[in-house]
Design an enzyme around this catalytic site. Structure first.
Site, PDB file in Angstrom:
ATOM      1  N   CYS A 243      46.147  41.101  29.841  1.00 24.29           N
ATOM      2  CA  CYS A 243      45.488  41.470  31.094  1.00 24.29           C
ATOM      3  C   CYS A 243      44.171  40.714  31.271  1.00 24.29           C
ATOM      4  O   CYS A 243      43.156  41.062  30.666  1.00 24.29           O
ATOM      5  CB  CYS A 243      45.254  42.984  31.112  1.00 24.29           C
ATOM      6  SG  CYS A 243      44.315  43.515  32.539  1.00 24.29           S
TER       7      CYS A 243
ATOM      8  N   CYS B 156      41.306  42.766  32.685  1.00 18.62           N
ATOM      9  CA  CYS B 156      40.662  43.688  31.742  1.00 18.62           C
ATOM     10  C   CYS B 156      39.771  42.928  30.763  1.00 18.62           C
ATOM     11  O   CYS B 156      38.686  43.377  30.431  1.00 18.62           O
ATOM     12  CB  CYS B 156      41.698  44.449  30.913  1.00 18.62           C
ATOM     13  SG  CYS B 156      43.144  44.976  31.812  1.00 18.62           S
ATOM     14  N   ASP B 157      40.248  41.796  30.258  1.00 19.55           N
ATOM     15  CA  ASP B 157      39.596  41.167  29.115  1.00 19.55           C
ATOM     16  C   ASP B 157      38.921  39.829  29.401  1.00 19.55           C
ATOM     17  O   ASP B 157      38.215  39.295  28.542  1.00 19.55           O
ATOM     18  CB  ASP B 157      40.630  40.958  27.988  1.00 19.55           C
ATOM     19  CG  ASP B 157      41.250  42.277  27.559  1.00 19.55           C
ATOM     20  OD1 ASP B 157      40.542  43.292  27.597  1.00 19.55           O
ATOM     21  OD2 ASP B 157      42.441  42.291  27.203  1.00 19.55           O
TER      22      ASP B 157
END
Ligand code: NDP
Length: 313
Positions: free
Chosen positions: A137, A140-141
Site C-alpha cells: 500500500c 499507507c507507507d
C-alpha cells in the site's frame, strides 16, 4: 434481525442505504478495513458526482453517514464464522454469523460485501522483509520513503497509480512489469510515461530481495526463459506490490459456490448466491470490473433482492 450486511466498502454501505430506507433495519459489520479497499488509494477521480475527484476516506464517510441517517446500525468487529441455513421451505431457520468478540448474529438475510485483498508474489523474501521495505500500500507507507528509490510491481491501474503517487515523494520509482506492455488504462499509462521519475522495466520479474536487515535491493530477471534472458540488480529502499487482489471469501467456502479464483458465484446479473437469503455484492463477487461504482450498484441490487426475499417469507 431482518438483514445483516458484512463489509464496509461501497457495496456494503450502498446496501445499507437501500436496506435501511426499505425499513429492513440493517446491521452492518464493518470488518478489518473500515471503508474497504478504496481507502488505500490516493484519490477517486472516476466516481460520478465528484467532478474534482474526492479523497477516498471522505467518500466512504459520506456513504456511511448516509446509511446512518436512515437507521443502519454499525458494528466494529470482524466476522469469524458463519452458518448459513439451507433455505428449504418453510424458511424458518435464520443465517448465523459470529464475530471476533464472540457475538452471534442471526439474520433472515445476509448481504456479503467483503471485497478483496492485495495479492503477494509468493517469493520468500517478501515475507522476510514485510514491514522492513515491503508493502502492498503506497498510500499507507509511501511517506516513509521520501527522497528514496523504490520499485512498484505490476502493470495495472493500481500499479500506475501507486508509482505516480510514490514519484511525488521519492527520488526514483522503478516499475517492474512482467509483460512487454501495461494492462493499465491508456490515461494511466500516459501519466507514467510522462513522469520523468518513473522508469518502467518491461519483461522483468523479481527473483529475490536483498539487504542486511531491510530491503536494499532486488535481483530481477529480464526476458525469463528467452535466449536473451539476463539477471540484473537494482538498488532500492522500498518494494511495493500492486499485482491485483484476492476475494475475501474463505469464510463462506463451505456454503457458497465460488469460482476457481474464489469469487462468489452469483446468478446472472443478480446478487443471488446458491443459498436463498444470502446475497453477494461488490469485489467479492466481481472478477471483472472491480470498480467502486459497480460495487455500489451491486449493493443496491442486493438490498432490493433482500427486501423481495423477506416479503416472500
Ligand atoms: P489488475 O488485475 O488490473 O492488474 C494486475 C497487474 O499485476 C497486471 O499487470 C498483472 O500482470 C500483474 N501481476 C499479477 N500477478 C503478478 C505476478 N505474480 N508477478 C508480476 N506481475 C503480476 O489489478 P489492479 O489492482 O491494477 O486493478 C484492478 C481493477 O481496478 C482494474 O479494473 C482497474 O482498472 C481498477 N482500478 C482503477 C483505478 C482508477 O481508475 N484510477 C485505480 C486502480 C484500479 P499481467 O498483465 O501480466 O497479468
Amino acid at each position: 434481525m431482518k438483514c445483516l450486511i458484512i463489509g464496509s466498502g461501497p457495496a456494503g454501505y450502498t446496501a445499507a442505504i437501500y436496506a435501511s430506507r426499505a425499513n429492513l433495519q440493517p446491521v452492518l459489520i464493518e470488518g478489518p478495513q473500515l471503508g474497504g479497499q478504496l481507502t488505500i488509494t490516493t484519490e477517486v477521480e472516476n466516481f460520478p458526482g465528484y467532478p474534482d475527484g474526492v479523497e477516498p476516506f471522505q467518500m466512504m464517510d459520506d456513504m456511511r453517514r448516509q446509511a446512518e441517517r436512515f437507521g443502519t446500525q454499525f458494528v466494529s468487529a470482524i466476522v469469524e464464522k458463519v452458518e448459513f441455513a439451507n433455505g428449504q421451505e418453510p424458511r424458518t431457520q435464520s443465517h448465523k454469523v459470529w464475530t471476533d468478540d464472540g457475538t452471534l448474529y442471526e439474520a433472515d438475510t445476509v448481504i456479503i460485501a467483503t471485497g478483496a485483498s492485495a495479492k503477494w508474489l509468493g517469493i520468500p523474501s517478501e515475507k522476510e522483509y514485510r514491514g522492513r521495505g515491503v508493502s502492498a500500500c503506497a498510500t499507507c507507507d509511501g511517506f516513509f520513503y521520501r527522497g528514496k528509490t523504490v520499485a512498484v510491481v505490476g502493470g495495472g491501474d493500481t500499479a500506475c497509480e501507486e508509482a505516480i503517487y510514490l514519484a511525488n515523494l521519492c527520488q526514483k520509482v522503478y516499475m517492474i512489469v512482467r509483460k512487454p506492455y501495461f494492462r493499465a488504462s491508456e490515461i494511466m499509462q500516459q501519466r507514467v510515461f510522462d513522469n520523468p521519475k518513473i522508469e518502467v522495466l518491461f519483461e522483468h520479474n523479481t527473483l529475490r530481495l536483498t539487504g542486511e536487515t531491510k530491503v536494499e535491493g532486488a535481483d530481477l530477471i529480464y526476458k525469463k526463459g528467452l535466449p536473451d534472458e539476463e539477471q540484473r540488480h537494482i538498488a532500492i529502499d522500498g518494494f511495493f506490490l500492486a499485482i491485483g487482489h484476492q476475494p475475501n471469501t474463505k469464510l463462506f467456502a463451505d456454503y457458497l459456490d465460488l469460482d476457481a479464483e474464489g469469487y462468489i458465484k452469483v446468478k446472472g446479473d443478480s446478487p443471488c448466491t446458491n443459498i436463498p437469503g444470502v446475497f453477494a455484492a461488490g469485489d467479492c463477487a466481481d472478477p471483472h470490473y472491480r470498480q467502486a461504482i459497480v460495487a455500489a450498484a451491486a449493493g443496491c441490487k442486493a438490498a432490493i433482492e433482500a427486501d423481495k426475499y423477506l416479503k416472500g417469507m
